[in-house]
Design an enzyme around this catalytic site. Structure first.
Site, mmCIF file in Angstrom:
data_model
loop_
_atom_site.group_PDB
_atom_site.id
_atom_site.type_symbol
_atom_site.label_atom_id
_atom_site.label_comp_id
_atom_site.label_asym_id
_atom_site.label_seq_id
_atom_site.Cartn_x
_atom_site.Cartn_y
_atom_site.Cartn_z
ATOM 1 N N ASP A 1 2.840 -2.595 -2.587
ATOM 2 C CA ASP A 1 1.700 -1.732 -2.870
ATOM 3 C C ASP A 1 1.719 -0.589 -1.849
ATOM 4 O OD1 ASP A 1 -0.616 -0.678 -3.941
ATOM 5 O OD2 ASP A 1 -1.677 -2.583 -3.986
ATOM 6 N N TRP A 2 0.821 0.363 -2.022
ATOM 7 C CA TRP A 2 0.810 1.575 -1.206
ATOM 8 C C TRP A 2 0.750 1.207 0.283
ATOM 9 C CZ3 TRP A 2 0.479 6.849 -2.879
ATOM 10 C CH2 TRP A 2 0.256 7.761 -1.875
#
Length: 281
Positions: A223-224
């Site tokens: 994820d980011w």
């Protein structure tokens, strides 16, 4: 900034972009990657296309409330067709997190609190995005967030979870397994740690369960900045160590932590990451 982006693409330093580009700009960037870089590997354009691209549909929670799998699949199919025309070939959807705490702000992006409903809705979206056969209208699905992100303590995003393996297998993992068996091409690890181990550095979940037990052969993206987030969790002392943990755990692509591009060569030289691991990624 545009010059720096073009230089990095020519040097093979960027493999994908989270798209905010016009179709014309995407096409121009793609030509640089294919015609002017050493390996000529096309760019992969991605976006959080969650419930429609040009045509906007109800939020996933609202779609789930219809209990109409065919309708949900059709909406995802049309979403893929519209996205493809803008050069977007990868979406960060479906979200199949089981969420039972209304304080968690991302419940709108999933299908609710029921394991079975989340599973069948996720499968419908995967089929819609990717289509019956991979062609020019296909968009790769990314099933997220692996795993138990929706159980964050106190409903606080990025927070820890403390879930037993029995509950993971009975409640939180089945929707992911169903989507993998339906052919989902990609999967995203979650921010949360469970029992002290962040998902992005959890080899048991990614290598043993996802790849080993379920036979997943697509790729896994963080994820980011969730690789760097392992530093904030106190699981890694710095970004280099976080990158080492993530790629050895089976995370193939680093989204926005810059851990791989900054440290992988050094980690290989130190014998902490094998070339086989990099080749698999």
């Amino acid at each position: 900034e545009k010059r720096d982006l073009e230089r990095a693409i020519r040097n093979g330093e960027i493999g994908s972009l989270i798209a905010g580009y016009s179709p014309q700009e995407s096409h121009r960037i793609q030509r640089i990657a294919v015609e002017e870089s050493r390996l000529g590997i096309p760019m992969l354009f991605a976006r959080d296309v969650i419930h429609g691209y040009r045509t906007i549909y109800p939020i996933p929670l609202g779609q789930a409330a219809t209990f109409d799998l065919a309708l949900v699949e059709e909406a995802a199919r049309l979403t893929a067709q519209e996205s493809m025309q803008a050069g977007i070939r990868w979406t960060f959807s479906p979200m199949v997190d089981i969420s039972r705490d209304p304080r968690w702000g991302r419940i709108a992006e999933g299908s609710g609190e029921d394991t079975y409903l989340d599973a069948v809705m996720g499968v419908a979206m995967v089929k819609g995005y990717q289509g019956e056969a991979i062609d020019q209208t296909s968009m790769a699905a990314c099933v997220k967030h692996f795993v138990a992100y929706g159980a964050a303590e106190g409903g606080r995003d990025y927070n820890s979870t403390g879930i037993t393996e029995r509950t993971l297998r009975n409640v939180y993992l089945p929707p992911f397994e169903a989507c993998v068996k339906a052919g989902a091409m990609t999967l995203m690890t979650s921010f949360n740690d469970n029992d002290g181990i962040p998902s992005t550095g959890n080899g048991f979940l990614v290598n043993d369960v996802l790849r080993g037990e379920w036979g997943f052969d697509g790729f896994v993206v963080s994820d980011w900045a969730s690789i760097y987030e392992m530093v904030n969790h106190g699981f890694a002392e710095d970004n280099k160590r976080a990158g080492e943990l993530a790629i050895n755990a089976g995370v193939d692509m680093d989204m926005m932590s810059y851990a791989y591009i900054s440290h992988l060569e050094e980690l290989i030289g130190e014998g902490k990451v094998s070339m086989e691991t990099v080749d698999n990624a």
